[in-house]
Design a protein around this motif. Structure first.
Motif, PDB file in Angstrom:
ATOM      1  N   LYS A 311       0.834  -1.191   0.000  1.00  0.00           N
ATOM      2  CA  LYS A 311       0.000   0.000   0.000  1.00  0.00           C
ATOM      3  C   LYS A 311       0.872   1.246   0.000  1.00  0.00           C
ATOM      4  N   VAL A 312       0.235   2.397  -0.216  1.00  0.00           N
ATOM      5  CA  VAL A 312       0.925   3.687  -0.231  1.00  0.00           C
ATOM      6  C   VAL A 312       0.405   4.514   0.937  1.00  0.00           C
ATOM      7  N   TYR A 313       1.329   4.980   1.780  1.00  0.00           N
ATOM      8  CA  TYR A 313       0.961   5.797   2.942  1.00  0.00           C
ATOM      9  C   TYR A 313       1.423   7.227   2.704  1.00  0.00           C
ATOM     10  N   THR A 314       0.601   8.192   3.083  1.00  0.00           N
ATOM     11  CA  THR A 314       0.961   9.592   2.869  1.00  0.00           C
ATOM     12  C   THR A 314       0.852  10.383   4.166  1.00  0.00           C
ATOM     13  N   VAL A 320      -3.979   6.116   3.779  1.00  0.00           N
ATOM     14  CA  VAL A 320      -3.409   4.944   3.140  1.00  0.00           C
ATOM     15  C   VAL A 320      -4.194   4.677   1.855  1.00  0.00           C
ATOM     16  N   PHE A 321      -3.451   4.428   0.764  1.00  0.00           N
ATOM     17  CA  PHE A 321      -4.055   4.185  -0.549  1.00  0.00           C
ATOM     18  C   PHE A 321      -3.776   2.741  -0.935  1.00  0.00           C
ATOM     19  N   ASP A 322      -4.817   2.047  -1.384  1.00  0.00           N
ATOM     20  CA  ASP A 322      -4.707   0.642  -1.804  1.00  0.00           C
ATOM     21  C   ASP A 322      -4.693   0.573  -3.329  1.00  0.00           C
ATOM     22  N   ALA A 324      -4.688  -1.899  -5.235  1.00  0.00           N
ATOM     23  CA  ALA A 324      -5.506  -2.991  -5.764  1.00  0.00           C
ATOM     24  C   ALA A 324      -6.934  -2.536  -6.040  1.00  0.00           C
ATOM     25  N   THR A 325      -7.400  -1.531  -5.295  1.00  0.00           N
ATOM     26  CA  THR A 325      -8.781  -1.063  -5.453  1.00  0.00           C
ATOM     27  C   THR A 325      -8.876   0.416  -5.802  1.00  0.00           C
ATOM     28  N   ASN A 326      -7.722   1.095  -5.826  1.00  0.00           N
ATOM     29  CA  ASN A 326      -7.687   2.547  -6.071  1.00  0.00           C
ATOM     30  C   ASN A 326      -8.556   3.308  -5.071  1.00  0.00           C
ATOM     31  N   THR A 327      -8.516   2.844  -3.812  1.00  0.00           N
ATOM     32  CA  THR A 327      -9.302   3.503  -2.778  1.00  0.00           C
ATOM     33  C   THR A 327      -8.389   4.002  -1.662  1.00  0.00           C
ATOM     34  N   SER A 328      -8.853   5.028  -0.963  1.00  0.00           N
ATOM     35  CA  SER A 328      -8.064   5.661   0.085  1.00  0.00           C
ATOM     36  C   SER A 328      -8.871   5.704   1.376  1.00  0.00           C
ATOM     37  N   ALA A 329      -8.143   5.615   2.511  1.00  0.00           N
ATOM     38  CA  ALA A 329      -8.808   5.687   3.812  1.00  0.00           C
ATOM     39  C   ALA A 329      -7.853   6.328   4.811  1.00  0.00           C
ATOM     40  N   ALA A 330      -8.382   6.799   5.922  1.00  0.00           N
ATOM     41  CA  ALA A 330      -7.542   7.319   6.996  1.00  0.00           C
ATOM     42  C   ALA A 330      -6.701   6.184   7.567  1.00  0.00           C
ATOM     43  N   ILE A 331      -5.467   6.482   7.977  1.00  0.00           N
ATOM     44  CA  ILE A 331      -4.619   5.482   8.623  1.00  0.00           C
ATOM     45  C   ILE A 331      -5.160   5.254  10.021  1.00  0.00           C
TER      46      ILE A 331
END
Length: 589
Positions: A311-314, A320-322, A324-331
């Motif tokens: 995953k990609v963390y910012t 955090v961006f996934d 595999a699904t092109n979705t983002s959520a709060a860490i």
């Protein structure tokens, strides 16, 4: 590693035994002097293991660690004085400091902006490759082209031909002047011989604010103002591709073009780019020098960027961006302000500009640590070889260390003016996310100066997409090995090299599915010369004694005791080798 590797089991121990018998000639029941086989745990422990192990139940072999590590060194860009600090994360001391631009004050070409991170060259982003070499980018705020430099972790460029490595030690960098007044760093102006090269990037309005290493080991450099990326060779600094615009390709997710502000490349060769409050950027196919490069962007609002757990963390927005699904959520669980952000060897996420916090991938808060005494506001944050945490003290001219297991303060330590590094300053992302890798390095002493080396053989198991890479270097003095460049070799293929010592570096690279290769054994062989039985570079009485002791034995192919090559060890070999004595009266040295 940030992901769990799946070591392959050994098919049969008999394969290793067969290799050892073939690789080493037998002499009076022992291995021929000058050849060495490493196969058991005690053998592997003679070398340095970094990111690899022989832990039970997979003993007597090497495979990649499940928990990632990196080099015990950080490369910290000091934006307020145009230098880079090489910092030992075990001893907590600055090993060297290198200039990224002309200086000190009074040198031709020097730009005075001490303590100011936003004028002049102002280096910020650093990157470290899987061999430990570092790269630094001068951003340049004064309508000049950004400058990219390579810093060698070992070896040097002997520019003045004196045979001595002229380089910095401690916190005082060597001077560098613009001797021809052309406003750029030329090769003959570099005085620190561990600075391999310096090249200009893009155009004078670019403002270099992103730097990362790809799966092919080459560099991607992002220009903030012009919204472009360029690809450069890590070996010589030559331009390989670009400019690549950050405008999304037709049909791709499009949240707008972005201004590069830090980047990392994952194990699939996908570049992920932060953008200082703008979209999360994506460029595919970065291992190619010709493209095509597919560009996309996603809603963002970030500052720093990290990779882990696929995953990609910012940072700043703490999301955090996934892919595999092109979705983002709060860490989940992360509740501190952040700029830079990192993922450690177990996949935990760490951030904090003042208070530092570590959370698990599932959102469990593992610890929270207040800013320790002597610290100050920090932009960057790093993981070291022991999975301890360093804040890069932008406001303190120091680095602040915390124990990775519980956040206990471990001290603050001086570096240069305005350290402003939140990119991959220790090579953690390169070694654990971009190219998951580990090494075993061993040094063998032949016992004789000028020993001729012949070949290195090994037994391994390599899943598809993984690799085992073996390199060597030689010297007559052990302390001189670090100044020599490694040479890559093929399995059991002869090479030409000499020296009392041979140092072998074996690298295990995982596949993109995280399958680890396995090294079962490795054998180093000297070049066998007829009659030089003890492989000390001469033929003397000691060799005659060894031939006599073998009379009646059947020699293996290439056995130096078979002086006349007739396939039998007998008195005629003693006579033939006596005629080849290299010393007066065949005396022993």
């Amino acid at each position: 590693m940030n992901t769990q590797f799946k070591p392959l089991r050994r098919a049969a121990s008999s394969a290793r035994s067969a290799l050892s018998l073939v690789a080493a000639l037998t002499l009076a029941g022992g291995a021929l002097a000058g050849s060495k086989t490493y196969t058991f745990d005690a053998d592997f422990d003679l070398g340095l293991l970094s990111g690899v192990n022989h832990s039970a139940p997979n003993s007597n072999q090497l495979q990649l660690n499940a928990v990632g590590t990196t080099f015990p060194v950080m490369w910290i860009a000091n934006a307020g004085e145009d230098t880079v600090s090489k910092f030992d994360t075990n001893a907590n001391v600055e090993l060297a400091r290198y200039r990224t631009w002309f200086g000190p004050a009074g040198q031709a070409g020097h730009v005075s902006h001490l303590g100011d991170a936003y004028s002049g060259p102002a280096p910020s982003r650093t990157a470290v490759d899987i061999n430990g070499n570092a790269y630094v980018l001068n951003r340049w705020f004064a309508n000049r082209k950004p400058v990219l430099l390579k810093l060698l972790t070992e070896g040097f460029i002997d520019r003045n031909g004196n045979g001595v490595m002229d380089t910095s030690s401690g916190s005082t960098p060597l001077p560098m002047a613009d001797t021809n007044g052309n406003g750029q760093i030329d090769d003959n102006e570099i005085t620190d011989e561990r600075v391999a090269w310096a090249v200009q990037v893009g155009d004078q309005n670019g403002l270099g604010r992103a730097l990362c290493i790809g799966t092919d080991g080459n560099l991607w450099v992002g220009m903030f103002n012009t919204r472009q990326y360029y690809k450069y060779s890590s070996s010589d600094g030559s331009l390989l591709a670009g400019p690549v615009a950050t405008t999304p390709t037709a049909g791709q997710p499009n949240s707008g073009a972005w201004q590069p502000y830090g980047c990392l490349i994952d194990k699939n060769g996908v570049l992920w780019s932060a953008s200082l409050g703008g979209p999360l950027g994506k460029i595919t196919n970065t291992a190619s020098n010709t493209g095509p490069y597919t560009v996309a962007s996603f809603p963002g609002g970030m500052y720093g960027i990290a990779l882990g757990n696929d995953k990609v963390y910012t940072g700043s927005n703490n999301r955090v961006f996934d892919p595999a699904t092109n979705t983002s959520a709060a860490i989940a669980g992360l509740g501190v302000s952040s700029a830079g952000i990192v993922v450690d060897g177990s996949g935990n996420i760490i951030a904090g500009t003042n208070t530092v916090q570590k959370v698990s991938p599932s959102g469990v808060t593992l610890w929270t640590a207040p800013l320790q005494a002597g610290g100050a506001y920090s932009v960057g944050i790093q993981v070291d070889a022991n999975n301890d945490i360093f804040q890069i003290g932008y406001g303190s001219n120091r680095v602040h260390k915390y124990r990775g297991t519980d956040g206990a303060p471990l001290g603050t330590f001086p570096v240069g003016s305005v350290p402003y590094t939140y990119s991959d300053a220790a090579g953690f992302a390169a070694r654990n996310s971009t190219t998951p890798t580990g090494t075993w390095t061993v040094t063998y002493d032949s016992g004789a100066a000028g020993t001729a080396w012949d070949r290195i053989n090994w037994t391994d198991s390599v899943p598809a997409g993984a690799a085992v890479v073996v390199q060597y270097r030689t010297a007559d003095v052990a302390a001189n090995l670090a100044a020599q460049a490694y040479q890559t070799i093929s399995k059991n293929v002869p090479f030409t090299a000499s020296g009392k010592y041979i140092q072998v570096l074996t690298r295990l690279n995982a596949s993109t599915t995280n399958a680890s290769p396995v090294l079962f054994d490795l054998t180093i062989n000297t070049k066998v010369t007829a009659c030089d039985v003890d492989l000390d570079g001469d033929v003397d009485t000691a060799d005659m004694a060894l031939i006599r002791a073998g009379i009646g034995q059947v020699p293996a192919a290439g056995d130096p005791r078979d002086g006349n090559g007739d396939g039998v060890i007998d008195a005629r070999d003693v006579r033939a080798c006596t005629l080849k004595c290299t010393r007066s009266n065949c005396a022993t040295n």
